[in-house]
Design a protein around this motif. Sequence first.
Motif, mmCIF file in Angstrom:
data_model
loop_
_atom_site.group_PDB
_atom_site.id
_atom_site.type_symbol
_atom_site.label_atom_id
_atom_site.label_comp_id
_atom_site.label_asym_id
_atom_site.label_seq_id
_atom_site.Cartn_x
_atom_site.Cartn_y
_atom_site.Cartn_z
ATOM 1 N N ASP A 1 0.835 -1.198 0.000
ATOM 2 C CA ASP A 1 0.000 0.000 0.000
ATOM 3 C C ASP A 1 0.872 1.252 0.000
ATOM 4 O OD1 ASP A 1 -2.621 1.302 0.187
ATOM 5 O OD2 ASP A 1 -1.941 1.909 2.179
ATOM 6 N N TYR A 2 2.041 1.154 0.620
ATOM 7 C CA TYR A 2 2.959 2.290 0.639
ATOM 8 C C TYR A 2 3.476 2.607 -0.761
ATOM 9 C CZ TYR A 2 3.030 2.088 5.744
ATOM 10 O OH TYR A 2 2.666 2.127 7.067
ATOM 11 N N ALA A 3 3.637 1.573 -1.583
ATOM 12 C CA ALA A 3 4.077 1.799 -2.963
ATOM 13 C C ALA A 3 3.025 2.589 -3.731
ATOM 14 C CB ALA A 3 4.351 0.467 -3.653
ATOM 15 N N ARG A 4 1.761 2.255 -3.507
ATOM 16 C CA ARG A 4 0.666 2.990 -4.162
ATOM 17 C C ARG A 4 0.676 4.458 -3.740
ATOM 18 N NH1 ARG A 4 -4.005 4.606 -2.402
ATOM 19 N NH2 ARG A 4 -3.873 3.359 -0.491
ATOM 20 N N ARG A 5 0.810 4.693 -2.439
ATOM 21 C CA ARG A 5 0.837 6.073 -1.951
ATOM 22 C C ARG A 5 2.058 6.829 -2.481
ATOM 23 N NH1 ARG A 5 -0.038 5.272 4.488
ATOM 24 N NH2 ARG A 5 -1.314 3.387 4.399
ATOM 25 N N SER A 6 3.193 6.134 -2.518
ATOM 26 C CA SER A 6 4.428 6.770 -2.973
ATOM 27 C C SER A 6 4.338 7.169 -4.433
ATOM 28 C CB SER A 6 5.612 5.820 -2.769
ATOM 29 O OG SER A 6 5.811 5.555 -1.401
ATOM 30 N N MET A 7 3.633 6.370 -5.230
ATOM 31 C CA MET A 7 3.509 6.646 -6.652
ATOM 32 C C MET A 7 2.796 7.979 -6.890
ATOM 33 S SD MET A 7 1.898 4.154 -9.590
ATOM 34 C CE MET A 7 2.630 2.727 -8.769
ATOM 35 N N ILE A 8 1.717 8.212 -6.166
ATOM 36 C CA ILE A 8 0.974 9.450 -6.351
ATOM 37 C C ILE A 8 1.749 10.650 -5.813
ATOM 38 C CG2 ILE A 8 -0.361 9.363 -4.188
ATOM 39 C CD1 ILE A 8 -1.776 10.385 -7.586
ATOM 40 N N LEU A 9 2.509 10.441 -4.736
ATOM 41 C CA LEU A 9 3.323 11.521 -4.188
ATOM 42 C C LEU A 9 4.483 11.857 -5.119
ATOM 43 C CD1 LEU A 9 3.423 10.630 -0.377
ATOM 44 C CD2 LEU A 9 2.243 12.537 -1.474
ATOM 45 N N SER A 10 5.046 10.867 -5.780
ATOM 46 C CA SER A 10 6.119 11.115 -6.757
ATOM 47 C C SER A 10 5.592 11.929 -7.927
ATOM 48 C CB SER A 10 6.693 9.786 -7.250
ATOM 49 O OG SER A 10 7.402 9.127 -6.225
ATOM 50 N N ALA A 11 4.390 11.599 -8.383
ATOM 51 C CA ALA A 11 3.775 12.370 -9.474
ATOM 52 C C ALA A 11 3.564 13.818 -9.041
ATOM 53 C CB ALA A 11 2.449 11.740 -9.880
ATOM 54 N N TYR A 12 3.104 13.992 -7.812
ATOM 55 C CA TYR A 12 2.877 15.347 -7.283
ATOM 56 C C TYR A 12 4.189 16.127 -7.198
ATOM 57 C CZ TYR A 12 2.291 18.963 -3.739
ATOM 58 O OH TYR A 12 2.327 20.146 -3.054
ATOM 59 N N LEU A 13 5.255 15.482 -6.698
ATOM 60 C CA LEU A 13 6.542 16.156 -6.570
ATOM 61 C C LEU A 13 7.084 16.577 -7.930
ATOM 62 C CD1 LEU A 13 8.302 14.008 -3.809
ATOM 63 C CD2 LEU A 13 7.553 16.385 -3.624
ATOM 64 N N ASN A 14 6.945 15.731 -8.926
ATOM 65 C CA ASN A 14 7.389 16.103 -10.268
ATOM 66 C C ASN A 14 6.598 17.283 -10.797
ATOM 67 O OD1 ASN A 14 9.598 14.445 -11.172
ATOM 68 N ND2 ASN A 14 8.230 12.690 -11.094
ATOM 69 N N TYR A 15 5.295 17.277 -10.532
ATOM 70 C CA TYR A 15 4.449 18.394 -10.968
ATOM 71 C C TYR A 15 4.892 19.698 -10.305
ATOM 72 C CZ TYR A 15 0.455 21.540 -11.050
ATOM 73 O OH TYR A 15 -0.333 22.649 -11.195
ATOM 74 N N LYS A 16 5.124 19.660 -9.005
ATOM 75 C CA LYS A 16 5.514 20.865 -8.273
ATOM 76 C C LYS A 16 6.867 21.389 -8.742
ATOM 77 C CE LYS A 16 3.769 22.647 -5.305
ATOM 78 N NZ LYS A 16 2.831 23.806 -5.323
ATOM 79 N N ARG A 17 7.744 20.501 -9.179
ATOM 80 C CA ARG A 17 9.069 20.910 -9.631
ATOM 81 C C ARG A 17 9.083 21.297 -11.107
ATOM 82 N NH1 ARG A 17 13.347 16.445 -7.901
ATOM 83 N NH2 ARG A 17 14.780 18.090 -8.532
ATOM 84 N N GLY A 18 7.933 21.186 -11.778
ATOM 85 C CA GLY A 18 7.866 21.540 -13.185
ATOM 86 C C GLY A 18 8.330 20.442 -14.114
#
Length: 286
Positions: free
Chosen positions: A82-99
């Motif tokens: 379940d942590y992998a699922r959560r991490s995946m969405i957070l990684s997408a968010y971090l990439n978005y925030k960094r442009g």
Amino acid sequence: MTFSDATKPGLRIVAASLLIASIGASLGACSNFGDRTKILEEEPTIPADVLYNEGLAAMKEGETTKAKEKFAEIDKQHPYSDYARRSMILSAYLNYKRGNYTDAVTEAKRFVTLFPASDDAAYAQYIIAESYYRQIPDVTRDQEMTQRAILAYGQILSKYPDSEYADDARRKIEVGRDQLAGKEMQTGRYYQERGEYLAAVNRFKSVVEAYQTTRHVEEALHRLVECYLALGLVDQAQTAAAVLGHNFPDSPWYKDSYRLLAGKGVEPSESKGSWISRAFRSGQAS
């Protein structure tokens, strides 16, 4: 060779040699296995919750690179958790925030594909749409990103209509449509300025037919009046002006159209069989 043959002196020596070679090979294999085991023992698996919390802490401190590394490690070491699922969405968010929009879209699409029924699927789709939206250029350039953004926001409305992102999706679809209409207007004016009136008409026609709810439709109708007059198609010019006056009576574009027609000794007059009339009747019905 039979068992009795192997008891003969010469053959016993050969058999012994083969046995020693076999044992040596086995020991070598065991040694290699032991080396691999040692390597694995030197790289212990870190619990998923530990990596996840370290990633969250790094995010809180603004250390986005470190956070992404922690989340990537979860996906590597605990891919089905379940942590992998959560991490995946957070990684997408971090990439978005960094442009890093390309990476954000890639990771968010992967999430939607793997977890379409997740509570976070709507958010992942929103990240995709927002990543495209942030790359929309001005109207003088290619509008592929605008089209992608509109389609991505449309997915939110079709798949997650009750999500918290639906209202923003609707608003930004209209912004995108206005952008596409603006591109058509820019191109139409380009042709008109060069006397290529038929090419210009096609662009303005596109705005009238496909983008009636945008702010550009009033100008598009006026430009049609100008182009049709230049082509000698007075009845079409009268219809464009009449439709403009009926739908936007206070528009400064209608005043300009009225003056143009007056200069030709005619007034706005709508032909119900014109494509302009049909386009607006169709638009009002929808």
